[in-house]
Design a protein around this motif. Sequence first.
Motif, PDB file in Angstrom:
ATOM      1  N   PRO A  39       0.903  -1.191   0.057  1.00  0.00           N
ATOM      2  CA  PRO A  39      -0.058  -0.099  -0.060  1.00  0.00           C
ATOM      3  C   PRO A  39       0.920   1.419  -0.128  1.00  0.00           C
ATOM      4  N   HIS A  41       0.718   5.039   0.819  1.00  0.00           N
ATOM      5  CA  HIS A  41      -0.435   6.018   1.533  1.00  0.00           C
ATOM      6  C   HIS A  41      -0.583   7.238   0.753  1.00  0.00           C
ATOM      7  N   LEU A  43      -1.907   7.343  -2.171  1.00  0.00           N
ATOM      8  CA  LEU A  43      -2.352   7.145  -3.672  1.00  0.00           C
ATOM      9  C   LEU A  43      -3.835   7.365  -4.160  1.00  0.00           C
ATOM     10  N   ASP A  44      -4.595   6.712  -3.209  1.00  0.00           N
ATOM     11  CA  ASP A  44      -6.247   6.691  -3.507  1.00  0.00           C
ATOM     12  C   ASP A  44      -6.655   8.030  -3.673  1.00  0.00           C
ATOM     13  N   LEU A  49      -9.684   8.562  -6.216  1.00  0.00           N
ATOM     14  CA  LEU A  49     -10.571   7.339  -6.045  1.00  0.00           C
ATOM     15  C   LEU A  49     -11.701   7.858  -4.811  1.00  0.00           C
ATOM     16  N   ALA A  50     -12.680   7.579  -5.154  1.00  0.00           N
ATOM     17  CA  ALA A  50     -13.985   7.900  -4.055  1.00  0.00           C
ATOM     18  C   ALA A  50     -13.485   7.130  -2.874  1.00  0.00           C
ATOM     19  N   PRO A  51     -13.801   7.670  -1.606  1.00  0.00           N
ATOM     20  CA  PRO A  51     -13.464   6.880  -0.509  1.00  0.00           C
ATOM     21  C   PRO A  51     -14.534   5.778  -0.189  1.00  0.00           C
ATOM     22  N   THR A  52     -13.931   4.813   0.304  1.00  0.00           N
ATOM     23  CA  THR A  52     -14.902   3.510   0.279  1.00  0.00           C
ATOM     24  C   THR A  52     -15.972   3.588   1.586  1.00  0.00           C
ATOM     25  N   LEU A  54     -17.237   1.211   3.144  1.00  0.00           N
ATOM     26  CA  LEU A  54     -17.118  -0.257   3.751  1.00  0.00           C
ATOM     27  C   LEU A  54     -17.421  -0.206   5.192  1.00  0.00           C
ATOM     28  N   ALA A  55     -16.824   0.926   5.972  1.00  0.00           N
ATOM     29  CA  ALA A  55     -17.030   0.800   7.560  1.00  0.00           C
ATOM     30  C   ALA A  55     -18.213   1.182   7.718  1.00  0.00           C
TER      31      ALA A  55
ATOM     32  N   TRP B 216      -5.942  -2.007  -2.471  1.00  0.00           N
ATOM     33  CA  TRP B 216      -5.150  -1.397  -1.210  1.00  0.00           C
ATOM     34  C   TRP B 216      -6.107  -0.420  -0.498  1.00  0.00           C
ATOM     35  N   GLN B 217      -6.823   0.172  -1.128  1.00  0.00           N
ATOM     36  CA  GLN B 217      -7.861   1.127  -0.350  1.00  0.00           C
ATOM     37  C   GLN B 217      -8.624   0.316   0.451  1.00  0.00           C
ATOM     38  N   ARG B 218      -9.229  -0.916  -0.464  1.00  0.00           N
ATOM     39  CA  ARG B 218     -10.621  -1.682   0.596  1.00  0.00           C
ATOM     40  C   ARG B 218      -9.531  -2.204   1.620  1.00  0.00           C
ATOM     41  N   GLU B 221      -9.050  -0.416   4.620  1.00  0.00           N
ATOM     42  CA  GLU B 221     -10.397  -0.180   5.301  1.00  0.00           C
ATOM     43  C   GLU B 221     -10.953  -1.150   6.054  1.00  0.00           C
ATOM     44  N   VAL B 225     -11.638  -2.014  10.110  1.00  0.00           N
ATOM     45  CA  VAL B 225     -12.894  -2.248  10.369  1.00  0.00           C
ATOM     46  C   VAL B 225     -12.932  -3.491  11.335  1.00  0.00           C
TER      47      VAL B 225
END
Lengths: 77, 487
Positions: A39, A41, A43-44, A49-52, A54-55, B216-218, B221, B225
Motif C-alpha cells: 500500500p 499511502h 495514492l487513492d 478514488l472515491a473514499p470507500t 465499507l466501514a 489497497w484502499q479496500r 479499510e 474495521v
Amino acid sequence: MEASKVIHAFYTDDEVLLDAVKTVKADHHHIEEVFCPFPVHGLDKALGLAPTKLAITAFLRNYRFVFCNLDDKLYYD
Amino acid sequence: MSHYEAPIREPLVLGDKSYHDITEDIAKPIEGAANKNWYIAFYISLAAMLWGFGCIFYTVGTGIGVWGLNKNIGWAWDITNFVWWVGIGHAGTLISAVLLLFRQKWRMAINRSAEAMTIFAVFQAGLFPIIHMGRPWNAYWVLPLPNQFGSLWVNFNSPLLWDVFAISTYLSVYLVFWWTGLLPDFAMIRDRAVKPFQKKIYALLSFGWSGRAKDWQRFEEVSLVLAGLATPLVLSVHTIVSMDFATSINPCWHSTIFPPYFVAGAIFSGFAMVQTLLGIMRKVTNLEDYITRMHIEYMNIVIILTGGIVAVAYATEFFIAWYTGSPYENYTYLSVGAATGPYWWAFWSLITFNIVIPQLLWIKKFRRSFIITFIISIAINIGMWFERFDIIAIVLSKGHLPSTWWRFEPTFVDVGIFIGTIGFFFVLFLLYARTFPVIAQAEVKTILKSSGEFYKKRSEQGIPTKPVIEVTSIAAINGVSNNNKNG
C-alpha cells in the motif's frame, strides 16, 4: 487527436510513483490503473478514488441485523 | 519527507535491504526445501499428535471414566487445558487488533504468526469441551438450533453456552482477519510460482488479488474495521472463560476479580507463547533481520506489565483469603493451606514460574537476550498452566465436608490428550511456516523507508529516501504490458 495513446510505466519507488501520479493528474491525463506490491499511502487520494463506504456499511448492516432481524423474528414466532 | 521517523527509534528491519530482498527472504521458506531440523520437529509433533488422537478415540470409545476425574473433581485437565489454550490465543488479538489501532509498527513483523498461533490454539482449546461431552457427535446441540425435541432449548443462563458464542465468534473473526492480511502475500507467492500446480493453489488462496490502487484502499479499510470489531474480543473472550468459574457459587471461584485477572493472564501467557514460537521460527526460517531484539524487548515489556497485573491479583486473592478468617478459604488455591498441603508442588510451581522468574525481565540485558527470553517464555507457559490447574484441582479437592476431600490423579489418557494437542498445535504451525508467508511482507515494505536500518542511516546523513531517477523503464507503449504486479 492523439487521445488514444496508452503508456505503461514501471516504477521502483513509491515516492517517485506518487509524484508521477500527481503530475499526470495535474496535466489532466486519465490514469487507468496503478498496481503496487504494497500500500502506498495517499495514492487513492492522488488518483481521485472515491473514499470507500465499507466501514459505514458494516456498521449499518450490523445495526439492521441486530434490531430489525430480531424484530422480524418476534413476529414470525 | 513522507518517510520520516525519529532517529532515536531503533530500526525494525536490519541490514541493507531493498524491497526485493524482503520478497526473497519471505518467499524462501516456501519455495525452498525444508531442512533436517524442520523434519525432526515435524515428525516428533506428528507422533505426539497421533498419540493424542489415540487417547481421544480411547476416551470416546470407552467413556470419560478413563480420565482421572472423580465425584468431587468433575473437570480437571480438560478445562485446565481448555483455558490454557484459549489464553495462548490471546496475544494474537492484542498484537493484530489493538496494536494496529495504536499504530504500533513493530507489530508488522510478528502479527501474522501471532494470528496463526491464535487460530491453531483455539482449535486445541475447542477440542477439550467437545471430548468432555463424551458424545462428540452431539456437539451441535450446544448451538441454539431448531430441533425435534419439542421445547428443548440451550440454557442461556449457562456460561458454558456463552463460551460457545465467544469462542466461535473469536475463531471466525480471526480467520477473516488473518486471511485478509494474507491475500497480498499469497498473491506475491502466486506471481513468483514456477510450478503450475503451486501457481493454481496460491491463485485460489489469494482470491484473485491484483494489487491495484482500489484493492489497497479496500484492504486498509477492512483491516481497520476488523481491528475495531476484534478489539472488544480481547476483553470479552477470556472474561467469559473466567465466568465459567466466577458465576458458579463455589467460594474462591465466585470472585469479581476473575475477569480482569484472567484477561491479563491470557495476554501474559499468549505473549510468552509468541516468544517461544518466534524464538524458534526466526532461526529456522532465517528471519533474524525482521524479528529483531527490538521486537523481543517490546513483547517482554508487555509481559512485565501483564505479569505484574497477575501478580497483584494473586497477592489480593491470598490476602483476602486470609483476611476472611474462614477456615474453608485456607484450602483455596492461594492460601497457606495450599502452600503446605498435598498440592504444595503445584502452588510453588505457580509462584516460581509465574511471579518470580518473569521479574528477571526488569533487567534490560535479559529483556534483550534471545536465549533468556526463550527460557523465561517457557517458564511462563508452565506457570500459566499451573495457574489453571491450581484454580481447579486444589479448590475442588477440598469440599466443605471432609468426606468430600478427594484428590485428582491424572491417568495416562489425560496426559496423552494434552501432549496430543501440543503435537497437533506444532504440526499445524510447522506446516504453516512452510506454506504461508510468515511475515506480512506488504506491510513490512511500507515501513522499510522509515524503520529500515539502511534508510534510517541514510536519512541521518541527510540523503533523501527518494531516488533521483524519475522513471526506471517504460514497459510498453500502445501495447500489452508485462504482467509483473507483485514482487
